[in-house]
Design a protein around this motif. Structure first.
Motif, PDB file in Angstrom:
ATOM      1  N   ASN A  62       0.835  -1.349  -0.004  1.00 52.80           N
ATOM      2  CA  ASN A  62      -0.189  -0.219   0.226  1.00 52.80           C
ATOM      3  C   ASN A  62       0.878   1.395   0.134  1.00 52.80           C
ATOM      4  O   ASN A  62       0.935   2.217   0.798  1.00 52.80           O
ATOM      5  N   ASP A  63       1.820   1.412  -0.770  1.00 50.86           N
ATOM      6  CA  ASP A  63       2.733   2.388  -0.948  1.00 50.86           C
ATOM      7  C   ASP A  63       2.780   2.858  -2.469  1.00 50.86           C
ATOM      8  O   ASP A  63       3.177   2.409  -3.427  1.00 50.86           O
ATOM      9  N   ASN A  64       2.435   4.276  -2.410  1.00 53.42           N
ATOM     10  CA  ASN A  64       2.144   4.577  -3.670  1.00 53.42           C
ATOM     11  C   ASN A  64       3.357   5.110  -4.369  1.00 53.42           C
ATOM     12  O   ASN A  64       3.698   5.557  -5.643  1.00 53.42           O
ATOM     13  N   ARG A  65       4.516   4.839  -3.947  1.00 57.49           N
ATOM     14  CA  ARG A  65       5.810   4.929  -4.685  1.00 57.49           C
ATOM     15  C   ARG A  65       6.137   3.676  -5.491  1.00 57.49           C
ATOM     16  O   ARG A  65       6.963   3.504  -6.351  1.00 57.49           O
ATOM     17  N   PHE A  66       5.425   2.666  -4.922  1.00 54.88           N
ATOM     18  CA  PHE A  66       5.743   1.232  -5.670  1.00 54.88           C
ATOM     19  C   PHE A  66       4.633   1.200  -6.909  1.00 54.88           C
ATOM     20  O   PHE A  66       3.418   1.153  -6.549  1.00 54.88           O
ATOM     21  N   LEU A  67       5.171   1.249  -8.163  1.00 56.16           N
ATOM     22  CA  LEU A  67       4.177   1.253  -9.175  1.00 56.16           C
ATOM     23  C   LEU A  67       4.093  -0.037 -10.144  1.00 56.16           C
ATOM     24  O   LEU A  67       5.369  -0.501 -10.684  1.00 56.16           O
ATOM     25  N   TYR A  68       3.172  -0.926  -9.777  1.00 52.14           N
ATOM     26  CA  TYR A  68       3.185  -2.198 -10.660  1.00 52.14           C
ATOM     27  C   TYR A  68       2.620  -2.119 -12.104  1.00 52.14           C
ATOM     28  O   TYR A  68       1.599  -1.699 -12.491  1.00 52.14           O
ATOM     29  N   TYR A  69       3.295  -3.043 -12.788  1.00 54.99           N
ATOM     30  CA  TYR A  69       2.820  -3.149 -14.374  1.00 54.99           C
ATOM     31  C   TYR A  69       2.806  -4.800 -14.742  1.00 54.99           C
ATOM     32  O   TYR A  69       3.858  -5.232 -14.383  1.00 54.99           O
ATOM     33  N   HIS A  70       1.951  -4.917 -15.196  1.00 57.51           N
ATOM     34  CA  HIS A  70       1.886  -6.634 -15.558  1.00 57.51           C
ATOM     35  C   HIS A  70       2.116  -6.862 -17.198  1.00 57.51           C
ATOM     36  O   HIS A  70       1.214  -6.149 -17.948  1.00 57.51           O
TER      37      HIS A  70
END
Length: 321
Positions: A60-68
């Protein structure tokens, strides 16, 4: 020229991961401990089943950006997608299992502020240089200083901060069919036109475990060796890597081969014995040693083979005590 801002994110850790949620969780936990917190992390998940998504969401950290990635793009293309998604002035290339020092960003920021305007800031182990000393090399000497193992003993891309615009400008990580040396190809390209800054300190690390990519896919060792040699010789003038009779490119390849061959040989002989794998290792080593630019290291290779056999009783005691 990229400039470091005081509050907003100024650097992005670019990660590619594939079906290793446990390693990724440990990595993100580690990055959360950075003493300078204004950074982003772009995670490109190469697993079509999105096994990393839940791990990233847990933080839940908005610095961690996930792309699949909807399909497995392969390591290089997945890393390049992470680079494409980065919007900060600088990037750090990072695997999901190799951690970096918690003070890395804080120390690099101070160096960049003192020496702005370079496309590459390299944390590395330099020979005969005081700890944490900063050296600046313009483009004429950058590649030689980077590749010559007599000058630079250890270089990890996870220990380097690179200018995002420069990396995107030449299309990201070069792809010559193997991840071996793709990292070093990226680093030499970064300083091709404007040189770079070397810091005599290694901020990254290499973890060793059974899932290491380097402990399999042995055909890619040969492809990487040939690919890197051809890449450098085609993209750089010989004067950039050969000086005073020393061919830094060849020395770099010789040193890489000897280190990796004997690490693998020791691991699969004593720690995790596998006769079939040992044969695969011998096969790729014969192919590499048949290359013309590898011939000069052949005598040293043979001597080290003898030394390896002579040390066998010591290795047996160490791994089977």
């Amino acid at each position: 020229m990229a400039r470091v801002q005081e509050s907003q994110a100024w650097v992005t850790f670019c990660i590619s991961t594939y079906k290793r949620p446990g390693f990724l969780k440990e990595q993100l936990n580690s990055l959360s401990q950075q003493t300078l917190p204004n950074f982003n992390v772009v995670i490109c998940d190469n697993d079509p089943e999105a096994s990393a998504e839940g791990i990233v969401r847990e933080f839940n950290d908005n610095r961690f950006l996930y792309y699949h990635n909807e399909r497995n793009l392969g390591m290089i293309l997945s890393f390049n997608r992470a680079i494409e998604k980065a919007t900060t002035p600088y990037i750090v290339m990072l695997t999901d299992d190799d951690h970096v020092d918690k003070n890395m960003l804080k120390e690099f920021k101070g160096i960049i502020d003192l020496h702005p305007g370079y496309p590459a800031y390299l944390g590395c182990k330099r020979k005969n240089v005081p700890g944490k000393q900063v050296e600046i090399f313009e483009k004429e000497n950058y590649v030689f200083e980077l590749l010559d193992p007599g000058k630079t003993e250890t270089i990890l891309w996870s220990s380097c901060i690179l200018e995002t615009a420069t990396v995107k400008g030449f299309g990201g990580i070069p792809d010559f069919g193997s991840p071996h040396f793709a990292d070093h190809a990226l680093l030499v390209l970064c300083g091709k036109d404007r040189g770079g800054v070397f810091i005599n300190n290694v901020y990254g690390s290499l973890s060793s475990h059974d899932q290491n990519f380097s402990k399999s896919h042995f055909d890619l060792y040969y492809k990487g060796c040939v690919g890197f040699y051809q890449f450098v010789t085609s993209h750089f003038d010989i004067s950039s890597y050969k000086k005073n009779g020393i061919n830094a490119l060849e020395k770099h390849l010789h040193n890489w081969f000897l280190n990796n061959y004997f690490i693998l040989k020791k691991y699969f002989t004593y720690k995790n014995y596998n006769q079939e794998t040992l044969q695969d290792i011998n096969d790729f080593s014969h192919k590499i040693m048949s290359l013309s630019f590898m011939k000069p290291v052949s005598p040293k290779f043979q001597l080290m083979q003898i030394g390896f056999l002579l040390k066998k009783p010591l290795f047996l005691i160490k791994y089977h005590r």
